[in-house]
Design an enzyme around this catalytic site. Structure first.
Site, PDB file in Angstrom:
ATOM      1  N   GLN A  63       0.779  -1.327  -0.068  1.00  0.00           N
ATOM      2  CA  GLN A  63       0.034   0.148  -0.113  1.00  0.00           C
ATOM      3  C   GLN A  63       0.720   1.190  -0.160  1.00  0.00           C
ATOM      4  OE1 GLN A  63      -3.450  -0.303  -0.439  1.00  0.00           O
ATOM      5  NE2 GLN A  63      -2.558  -2.379  -1.182  1.00  0.00           N
ATOM      6  N   HIS A  70       1.681   3.081  -3.132  1.00  0.00           N
ATOM      7  CA  HIS A  70       0.475   3.680  -4.172  1.00  0.00           C
ATOM      8  C   HIS A  70       1.153   5.257  -4.278  1.00  0.00           C
ATOM      9  CE1 HIS A  70      -2.412   1.120  -5.268  1.00  0.00           C
ATOM     10  NE2 HIS A  70      -2.386   0.400  -4.289  1.00  0.00           N
ATOM     11  N   GLU A 125      -9.510   0.638   5.079  1.00  0.00           N
ATOM     12  CA  GLU A 125     -10.092   0.324   3.813  1.00  0.00           C
ATOM     13  C   GLU A 125      -9.576  -1.261   3.776  1.00  0.00           C
ATOM     14  OE1 GLU A 125      -8.907   1.177  -0.776  1.00  0.00           O
ATOM     15  OE2 GLU A 125      -7.432   1.838   0.702  1.00  0.00           O
ATOM     16  N   HIS A 126      -8.533  -1.897   4.175  1.00  0.00           N
ATOM     17  CA  HIS A 126      -7.999  -3.178   3.938  1.00  0.00           C
ATOM     18  C   HIS A 126      -7.688  -3.753   5.386  1.00  0.00           C
ATOM     19  CE1 HIS A 126      -6.795  -1.237  -0.113  1.00  0.00           C
ATOM     20  NE2 HIS A 126      -7.721  -2.366  -0.323  1.00  0.00           N
ATOM     21  N   ASP A 134      -6.772  -6.807  -4.583  1.00  0.00           N
ATOM     22  CA  ASP A 134      -6.570  -5.590  -5.598  1.00  0.00           C
ATOM     23  C   ASP A 134      -6.969  -6.171  -6.927  1.00  0.00           C
ATOM     24  OD1 ASP A 134      -6.074  -3.680  -3.711  1.00  0.00           O
ATOM     25  OD2 ASP A 134      -3.822  -4.072  -4.114  1.00  0.00           O
ATOM     26  N   HIS A 143     -54.413  15.987   1.262  1.00  0.00           N
ATOM     27  CA  HIS A 143     -53.897  14.614   1.625  1.00  0.00           C
ATOM     28  C   HIS A 143     -54.924  13.879   2.379  1.00  0.00           C
ATOM     29  CE1 HIS A 143     -49.898  16.235   0.753  1.00  0.00           C
ATOM     30  NE2 HIS A 143     -49.504  14.791   1.072  1.00  0.00           N
TER      31      HIS A 143
END
Length: 437
Positions: free
Chosen positions: A264, A267, A332-333, A366, A425
């Site tokens: 990660q 990235h 996230e992971h 991924d 109504h």
């Protein structure tokens, strides 16, 4: 590459909560200067259509487009790219696509109805969106996995048409991306990017039909544009930097864990890699592995900055405390690299994707495990879910009253409407009520 460093934290320290807050702090994509530029681009595309798209594409991507036809990729270009790529790449793309499709087939929702005793029918009708747009980074970048993860769930959902935008700076297009589009069943491809591509998808032009939803990753201009057009169209999410959190009992090979963290970190400089472990000696071993393995990476300068600025090795009391910290972070992971990891699954409340066991590297998710890699970041896993088939389906309520049902419900509705001071109504409901005289 700068000298290696990574912060160490102790979950038992009185300062841990404040230290963790500082570690997790991240500025969102909001940027006043960027948002001003994006607002101008959106307005120009909305008012001038293809002409504005051409102008901005030529300026930002160094193209020489003269007409919209030049950014509309020919229908056979995708298959041609699929035929050109090496056989092993073609086989890998197909294998990944098959697994992604098989997983997402399980997410497909169906319409349902039930009938009440008086004959009234209630239910829900599930329908796919008509048209969606997928943004894919382009140029020298190659993200065929992003094409598969965004397009295949839409196809499974039954979306009528998928339009893909992919920038081609200096005229460069990546065959792997186009091949993935062919395999995933993308219907149309436009070689444009940036905020102008988002605007074209959101508002429509003479060449690009307006879509119902825009999905896919992009830079800060793309993210800002997606935020700005939300409401005109739906979007998937505003994604932050990639994240991984690993819970380990200290029995996994430290090189494995270090490389998972680095997967990660490579990235970008703002990506976040965190390890939680109750074994201080194992944290030492992973730190040594990180320093050793970083030197082998082509993207070492990016990964080392990420590790130094946003990475952490955190000592916890036990695995339960590690899960408590993880739930607070909502990563996230999340890798759970322990013996019998499934026993801890019910305690995990907040995570985009959960990878169980020592052999389940996050990188598999991924590319080819099957579940979607478009995941909530920056703590939004507390209330958000991975991209899925359900993101491309809509739900419509079904109400079909029998005469008896209208009589009973009309009395209830009339009373409530009168209580709210909404006379029309009440009277509308009363017209279906049987006369008691």
């Amino acid at each position: 590459m700068s000298e290696f460093s990574i912060r160490r934290l102790d979950a038992g320290s009185p300062e841990f909560s404040a230290d963790l807050d500082r570690l997790l702090a991240w500025e969102s994509v909001a940027d006043q200067k960027v948002e001003g530029a994006v607002a101008d681009i959106l307005q120009q595309v909305r008012s001038r259509g293809d002409a504005a798209v051409i102008e901005f594409t030529n300026r930002f991507d160094r193209r020489n487009l003269e007409s919209a036809a030049e950014f509309c990729l020919a229908a056979d270009a995708l298959q041609a790219a699929l035929d050109r790529i090496p056989a092993n790449s073609r086989d890998a793309l197909q294998a990944a696509a098959d697994r992604v499709r098989a997983y997402h087939d399980h997410q497909l929702q169906s319409s349902w109805q039930y009938q009440e005793a008086d004959g009234t029918i209630l239910g829900q009708q599930i329908t796919p969106m008509e048209r969606v747009g997928i943004y894919v980074p382009g140029g020298k970048a190659s993200y065929p996995s992003s094409v598969l993860m965004n397009a295949i769930p839409a196809k499974v959902a039954g979306v009528d048409e998928i339009q893909m935008v992919v920038p081609a700076p200096d005229g460069q297009l990546n065959d792997l991306v186009l091949a993935a589009a062919a395999i995933a069943g993308v219907d149309k491809v436009f070689t444009i990017g940036g905020a102008q591509a988002v605007a074209a998808l959101a508002y429509g032009t003479d060449s690009i039909a307006r879509v119902d939803k825009i999905v896919g990753p992009g830079n800060i201009f793309v993210a800002s544009a997606k935020r700005a057009v939300f409401g005109q169209v739906a979007i998937d999410m505003i994604a932050g930097p990639s994240e991984i959190l690993v819970i380990c009992d200290g029995k996994t090979d430290p090189d494995w864990i270090a490389m998972d963290l680095l997967s990660q970190a490579e990235h970008d400089e703002q990506a976040q890699s965190i390890l939680l472990c109750p074994d201080a000696e194992f944290l030492d071993a992973v730190e040594a592995s990180l320093e050793k393995l970083l030197k082998e990476l082509p993207r070492a300068s990016i990964a080392s900055r990420s590790i130094a600025d946003r990475g952490a090795l955190i000592l916890v009391r036990d695995i339960q405390q590690a899960i408590d910290v993880s739930n607070r972070i909502a990563p996230e992971h999340l890798e759970v690299s322990v013996d019998q990891p499934e026993q801890y699954l019910p305690r995990i409340r907040h995570a985009g994707a959960i990878f169980l066991g020592r052999y389940t590297a996050e990188a598999l998710g991924d590319y080819c495990a099957g579940p979607n890699h478009v995941l909530p970041t920056s703590g939004t896993a507390r209330f958000s879910s991975p991209l899925g088939v359900y993101d491309f389906q809509k739900r419509s309520s079904i109400i079909y009253c029998s005469e008896q049902g209208a009589d009973q419900l009309g009395r209830v509705a009339s009373t409530l409407a009168q209580g709210e001071g909404l006379d029309a109504h009440a009277r509308s409901a009363e017209y279906r009520v049987k006369s008691t005289g």
